[in-house]
Design a protein around this motif. Sequence first.
Motif, PDB file in Angstrom:
ATOM      1  N   MET A 189       0.837  -1.209   0.000  1.00  0.00           N
ATOM      2  CA  MET A 189       0.000   0.000   0.000  1.00  0.00           C
ATOM      3  C   MET A 189       0.866   1.251   0.000  1.00  0.00           C
ATOM      4  N   ALA A 190       1.931   1.228   0.799  1.00  0.00           N
ATOM      5  CA  ALA A 190       2.818   2.393   0.875  1.00  0.00           C
ATOM      6  C   ALA A 190       3.486   2.659  -0.471  1.00  0.00           C
ATOM      7  N   ALA A 191       3.955   1.603  -1.130  1.00  0.00           N
ATOM      8  CA  ALA A 191       4.590   1.772  -2.443  1.00  0.00           C
ATOM      9  C   ALA A 191       3.590   2.294  -3.467  1.00  0.00           C
ATOM     10  N   THR A 192       2.374   1.759  -3.418  1.00  0.00           N
ATOM     11  CA  THR A 192       1.324   2.193  -4.352  1.00  0.00           C
ATOM     12  C   THR A 192       0.925   3.641  -4.088  1.00  0.00           C
ATOM     13  N   GLY A 193       0.764   3.990  -2.818  1.00  0.00           N
ATOM     14  CA  GLY A 193       0.405   5.356  -2.469  1.00  0.00           C
ATOM     15  C   GLY A 193       1.513   6.347  -2.771  1.00  0.00           C
ATOM     16  N   LEU A 194       2.766   5.923  -2.593  1.00  0.00           N
ATOM     17  CA  LEU A 194       3.901   6.781  -2.928  1.00  0.00           C
ATOM     18  C   LEU A 194       3.902   7.120  -4.411  1.00  0.00           C
ATOM     19  N   PHE A 195       3.623   6.121  -5.235  1.00  0.00           N
ATOM     20  CA  PHE A 195       3.519   6.363  -6.680  1.00  0.00           C
ATOM     21  C   PHE A 195       2.386   7.331  -6.997  1.00  0.00           C
ATOM     22  N   ALA A 196       1.191   7.075  -6.442  1.00  0.00           N
ATOM     23  CA  ALA A 196       0.027   7.889  -6.769  1.00  0.00           C
ATOM     24  C   ALA A 196       0.205   9.330  -6.299  1.00  0.00           C
ATOM     25  N   SER A 197       0.748   9.512  -5.102  1.00  0.00           N
ATOM     26  CA  SER A 197       0.928  10.862  -4.567  1.00  0.00           C
ATOM     27  C   SER A 197       1.966  11.648  -5.364  1.00  0.00           C
ATOM     28  N   SER A 198       3.107  11.025  -5.651  1.00  0.00           N
ATOM     29  CA  SER A 198       4.141  11.738  -6.413  1.00  0.00           C
ATOM     30  C   SER A 198       3.689  11.985  -7.849  1.00  0.00           C
ATOM     31  N   LEU A 199       2.886  11.074  -8.409  1.00  0.00           N
ATOM     32  CA  LEU A 199       2.316  11.312  -9.741  1.00  0.00           C
ATOM     33  C   LEU A 199       1.395  12.521  -9.721  1.00  0.00           C
ATOM     34  N   SER A 200       0.587  12.641  -8.677  1.00  0.00           N
ATOM     35  CA  SER A 200      -0.331  13.770  -8.560  1.00  0.00           C
ATOM     36  C   SER A 200       0.430  15.089  -8.451  1.00  0.00           C
ATOM     37  N   GLN A 201       1.511  15.102  -7.643  1.00  0.00           N
ATOM     38  CA  GLN A 201       2.311  16.321  -7.525  1.00  0.00           C
ATOM     39  C   GLN A 201       2.950  16.678  -8.870  1.00  0.00           C
ATOM     40  N   ALA A 202       3.460  15.651  -9.574  1.00  0.00           N
ATOM     41  CA  ALA A 202       4.113  15.901 -10.866  1.00  0.00           C
ATOM     42  C   ALA A 202       3.115  16.433 -11.891  1.00  0.00           C
ATOM     43  N   MET A 203       1.898  15.860 -11.912  1.00  0.00           N
ATOM     44  CA  MET A 203       0.877  16.337 -12.843  1.00  0.00           C
ATOM     45  C   MET A 203       0.500  17.782 -12.540  1.00  0.00           C
TER      46      MET A 203
END
Length: 250
Positions: free
Chosen positions: A141-155
Amino acid sequence: MIRHTLLFLGYEMKKAFSNPIWPLFGILQPVLYLVMFAPLLRPFEAGGTMVEALRTFTPAAMMMIAVFGSLFSGFSMLAELRNGSLERYAVSPAWRPAIVLGRVAKDMVVLVVQAILVLVVAMLMGLTIGALELVLLLLLMAATGLFASSLSQAMALTIRDENGMSQTLQLFMLPIMLLAGMFIPINEHAPGWMQALAPINPLFHAVEAGRAMFAGELGDSAIPISFALFAALAVLTLTWSMRSLRKIAG
């Protein structure tokens, strides 16, 4: 480095809980999914029991939290871009990556709280899970959330427009959810063309890995595949977000 990240984490946590009604809604939503949707899966399970339905839906609900709970965190960054505060942070003496890492860390804290609440409710409904499987699931979950959160910041840093970002997310959310088999397992109930497309979706592997963990099948190939996928994706999106922040700072 660590000090600056913790400072931004504290700042983001204070903002998140300054109005507790929104964090409360975010925590209650996955619980409502679990309580109201899991019973609908009972006819699809071989034994037709609630425990089997919970083993199918609980890991999917947790991955739903990890991805879709973090994908919208970038909208707050858009507001700071507009009022100029993000540029001031970026040119300050603070370690620049801490601006992104603090936000991502805040999302991780919220994810842990949500995950614990969902698991407690699932256990009260009759679900059981081993300690090792639980630790592995929280790490995934942490790895998945890390991806989603950093993707959101990058977008947010790249698109810089709420409407454009919202439309982009809405375009991909439904097919990603359906092809991940979140609501109904793809490999058992979906048509052939959806089963063929599903492995292209990284979230499919995370959901399958979660279900394997809940079933105690730690040798399932979906587990290492999902960890490798989301570790690589998290590194890529974090790099993207930090480079986008450097461009803003000039």
